[in-house]
Design a protein around this motif. Structure first.
Motif, PDB file in Angstrom:
ATOM      1  N   TRP A   1       0.030   4.359   0.944  1.00 27.40           N
ATOM      2  CA  TRP A   1      -0.265   4.614  -0.466  1.00 27.40           C
ATOM      3  C   TRP A   1       0.704   5.626  -1.066  1.00 27.40           C
ATOM      4  CZ3 TRP A   1      -4.584   3.887  -4.102  1.00 27.40           C
ATOM      5  CH2 TRP A   1      -5.285   2.708  -3.838  1.00 27.40           C
TER       6      TRP A   1
ATOM      7  N   TRP B   1       3.124   4.481  -4.213  1.00 28.97           N
ATOM      8  CA  TRP B   1       3.040   5.042  -5.559  1.00 28.97           C
ATOM      9  C   TRP B   1       4.285   5.830  -5.932  1.00 28.97           C
ATOM     10  CZ3 TRP B   1       0.226   2.968  -9.009  1.00 28.97           C
ATOM     11  CH2 TRP B   1      -0.945   2.295  -8.646  1.00 28.97           C
TER      12      TRP B   1
ATOM     13  N   ASP C   1      -1.803  -1.703  -8.629  1.00 30.94           N
ATOM     14  CA  ASP C   1      -2.308  -1.246  -7.331  1.00 30.94           C
ATOM     15  C   ASP C   1      -2.386  -2.382  -6.312  1.00 30.94           C
ATOM     16  OD1 ASP C   1      -4.430  -2.530  -8.518  1.00 30.94           O
ATOM     17  OD2 ASP C   1      -5.874  -0.895  -8.240  1.00 30.94           O
TER      18      ASP C   1
ATOM     19  N   LYS D   1      -3.700  -2.267  -2.590  1.00 30.63           N
ATOM     20  CA  LYS D   1      -5.093  -2.407  -2.142  1.00 30.63           C
ATOM     21  C   LYS D   1      -5.452  -3.859  -1.806  1.00 30.63           C
ATOM     22  CE  LYS D   1      -7.155  -3.502  -6.594  1.00 30.63           C
ATOM     23  NZ  LYS D   1      -7.772  -2.981  -7.804  1.00 30.63           N
TER      24      LYS D   1
ATOM     25  N   ARG E   1      -7.794   1.461   1.296  1.00 28.77           N
ATOM     26  CA  ARG E   1      -7.674   2.541   0.317  1.00 28.77           C
ATOM     27  C   ARG E   1      -7.938   3.868   1.012  1.00 28.77           C
ATOM     28  NH1 ARG E   1      -9.965   0.151  -5.191  1.00 28.77           N
ATOM     29  NH2 ARG E   1     -10.708  -1.874  -4.481  1.00 28.77           N
TER      30      ARG E   1
ATOM     31  N   TYR F   1      -2.672   9.813  -6.766  1.00 30.21           N
ATOM     32  CA  TYR F   1      -1.736   8.707  -6.578  1.00 30.21           C
ATOM     33  C   TYR F   1      -1.353   8.097  -7.931  1.00 30.21           C
ATOM     34  CZ  TYR F   1      -3.160   8.730  -1.640  1.00 30.21           C
ATOM     35  OH  TYR F   1      -3.408   9.074  -0.335  1.00 30.21           O
TER      36      TYR F   1
END
Length: 269
Positions: free
Chosen positions: A137, A141, A160, A163, A168, A176
């Motif tokens: 993650w 990001w 996103d 995911k 997550r 994030y």
């Protein structure tokens, strides 16, 4: 009436359908505009097995022209675009792709981490067996923020996507989201509400409600898209997506013509 700006063609090797079938589906869905945005080629080939190759570009332009001809009698506007993958240092290649045609918009997306790690490929789930969710993650990001800050794209694709398989981090996700949203706002780009997430394991639109609420509060423009890889998915779940957009506080949607964005009222807002 909506615009569906994120759709694909068989040239990406993992979609199906003809221009006629896509146009017919867009007409049935009552769309005002149908945007074609297939996966753009990469500078080094072969790169993967789910995108156009450089040699396919003439065929892609022919596909776009045929769709426009078929759509005209129905009063349906066809917009032309590419979905471009973001890597560090990819900017000159994106500029090259931009020069190949008078695109109405470009979609920026992140499908890879590291040198060439696919995190959203169901046939390469070993990535998640050897990568901590927090690390994935964080890298995702950071890459998404850099893509937005480049200013090369009119639409930020499936924000996103990381995911997709339901992975997550625990706790508050705002740290994030915030840097990426700030970069999107600064760039003047549009956020995509992508309904394809409802058709994947995460069973949720991209991006989630928290991200949508934050984007609305920041005044970031929005478009709704299907990410259709087959004709029957064009315009799919748009009423459900529109209700989420209204709940988040959006009152307009974005439309694009030759790189210029204009807003029209979100139906029902």
């Amino acid at each position: 009436m909506y615009c569906d700006y994120h759709t694909h063609t068989p040239l990406c090797l993992h979609a199906s359908g003809t221009p006629q079938e896509y146009v017919q589906s867009a007409v049935r869905a009552g769309l005002r505009e149908y945007g074609i945005s297939d996966h753009a080629p990469m500078p080094s080939e072969p790169f993967d097995d789910w995108r156009m190759k450089q040699a396919d570009m003439p065929a892609y332009l022919d596909w776009l022209a045929e769709a426009r001809e078929l759509a005209a009698p129905h009063g349906l506007t066809v917009r032309t675009a590419l979905e471009c993958d973001w890597f560090p240092g990819i900017e000159p290649w994106i500029e090259h792709l931009r020069s190949l045609h008078g695109w109405d918009y470009l979609i920026g997306s992140v499908h890879y981490l590291g040198e060439k790690e696919e995190f959203d490929n169901p046939y390469k789930m070993d990535f998640w067996n050897r990568t901590a969710v927090e690390d994935a993650w964080t890298q995702y990001w950071e890459r998404y923020r850099d893509m937005a800050a480049s200013g090369l794209f009119q639409i930020m694709g499936h924000a996103d996507l990381i995911k997709k398989f339901g992975f997550r981090p625990a706790g508050d996700l705002r740290p994030y989201y915030e840097p990426a949203l700030e970069a999107i706002r600064e760039s003047g780009a549009c956020l995509e509400l992508n309904t394809a997430g409802w058709r994947n394991k995460c069973a949720e639109q991209y991006p989630d409600a928290q991200f949508l609420n934050m984007a609305a509060e920041m005044g970031i423009p929005l478009t709704i898209s299907s990410d259709a890889h087959k004709p029957e998915d064009v315009g799919r779940d748009f009423e459900q997506a529109a209700e989420l957009a209204r709940q988040a506080g959006f009152r307009h949607l974005a439309t694009f013509n030759a790189g210029r964005m204009e807003l029209f009222p979100l139906p029902g807002a």
